[in-house]
Design a protein around this motif. Structure first.
Motif, short mmCIF file in Angstrom:
data_model
loop_
_atom_site.label_atom_id
_atom_site.label_comp_id
_atom_site.label_asym_id
_atom_site.label_seq_id
_atom_site.Cartn_x
_atom_site.Cartn_y
_atom_site.Cartn_z
N LEU A 1 39.51 37.78 47.01
CA LEU A 1 38.94 38.70 48.14
C LEU A 1 38.46 37.97 49.39
O LEU A 1 38.32 38.75 50.15
CB LEU A 1 37.90 39.45 47.23
CG LEU A 1 38.58 40.45 46.34
CD1 LEU A 1 37.29 41.10 45.44
CD2 LEU A 1 39.34 41.64 46.86
N LYS A 2 38.40 36.65 49.24
CA LYS A 2 37.77 35.89 50.34
C LYS A 2 38.89 36.00 51.70
O LYS A 2 38.55 36.09 52.72
CB LYS A 2 37.51 34.57 50.08
CG LYS A 2 37.07 33.76 51.33
CD LYS A 2 36.86 32.25 51.15
CE LYS A 2 36.67 31.45 52.18
NZ LYS A 2 36.21 30.19 51.74
N LYS A 3 40.30 36.13 51.24
CA LYS A 3 41.25 36.15 51.97
C LYS A 3 41.35 37.35 52.68
O LYS A 3 41.76 37.71 53.93
CB LYS A 3 42.69 35.58 51.53
CG LYS A 3 42.60 34.11 50.74
CD LYS A 3 43.68 33.89 50.14
CE LYS A 3 43.50 32.21 49.71
NZ LYS A 3 42.93 32.19 48.21
N GLN A 4 41.45 38.51 52.01
CA GLN A 4 41.57 40.03 52.32
C GLN A 4 41.28 40.75 51.22
O GLN A 4 40.85 40.59 50.24
CB GLN A 4 43.13 39.92 52.54
CG GLN A 4 43.83 40.09 51.54
CD GLN A 4 45.48 40.30 51.68
OE1 GLN A 4 45.81 40.12 53.05
NE2 GLN A 4 46.14 40.54 51.17
N ASP A 5 40.95 42.06 51.80
CA ASP A 5 40.72 43.21 50.81
C ASP A 5 41.73 43.35 49.97
O ASP A 5 42.76 43.39 50.47
CB ASP A 5 40.09 44.35 51.72
CG ASP A 5 38.83 44.32 52.48
OD1 ASP A 5 38.41 43.23 52.65
OD2 ASP A 5 38.71 45.27 53.20
N ALA A 6 41.37 43.83 48.84
CA ALA A 6 42.67 44.08 47.68
C ALA A 6 42.17 45.30 46.80
O ALA A 6 41.08 45.31 46.51
CB ALA A 6 43.02 42.87 46.87
#
Length: 112
Positions: A23-28
């Motif tokens: 979730l650090k990279k993108q919302d999911a």
């Protein structure tokens, strides 16, 4: 001793860290999180991830929003909160220390 139980416990121990990292990279949404974990060879099932996501949300590390889907019901997208990011940063440092320590021990050569 059952090796599968031990391996499962090792995976469970890093699952929270891995979910926060995803979730650090993108919302999911949950299916995307599960797919990412499975692609990384972390054997997890939905029944493990849903309660963990709820606990992380209740602890203030995640938030979520509902988003309409073109292919079915609305999806719940999870996002790291500022507190969650701070928590993840702390876990990253701990992971590095732990990984280095385990590598040092497991790669140690025995003297004859």
């Amino acid at each position: 001793m059952n090796i599968e139980n031990t391996k499962a416990q090792m995976r469970k121990g890093v699952l929270e860290f891995c979910i926060l990292s995803v979730l650090k990279k993108q919302d999911a949404y949950t299916s995307e999180i599960l797919e990412t974990l499975k692609n990384a060879k972390l054997l997890v099932v939905e029944g493990t991830v849903y309660p963990l996501l709820t606990r992380l949300k209740n602890d203030g590390l995640l938030t979520y929003r509902w988003e309409e889907s073109t292919s079915g019901p609305p999806r719940k997208y999870y996002k790291l909160t500022e507190t969650g990011q701070t928590f993840l940063d702390e876990l990253n440092g701990t992971w590095t220390e732990l990984s280095n320590a385990v590598n040092l021990i497991t790669n140690q050569k025995t003297e004859s």
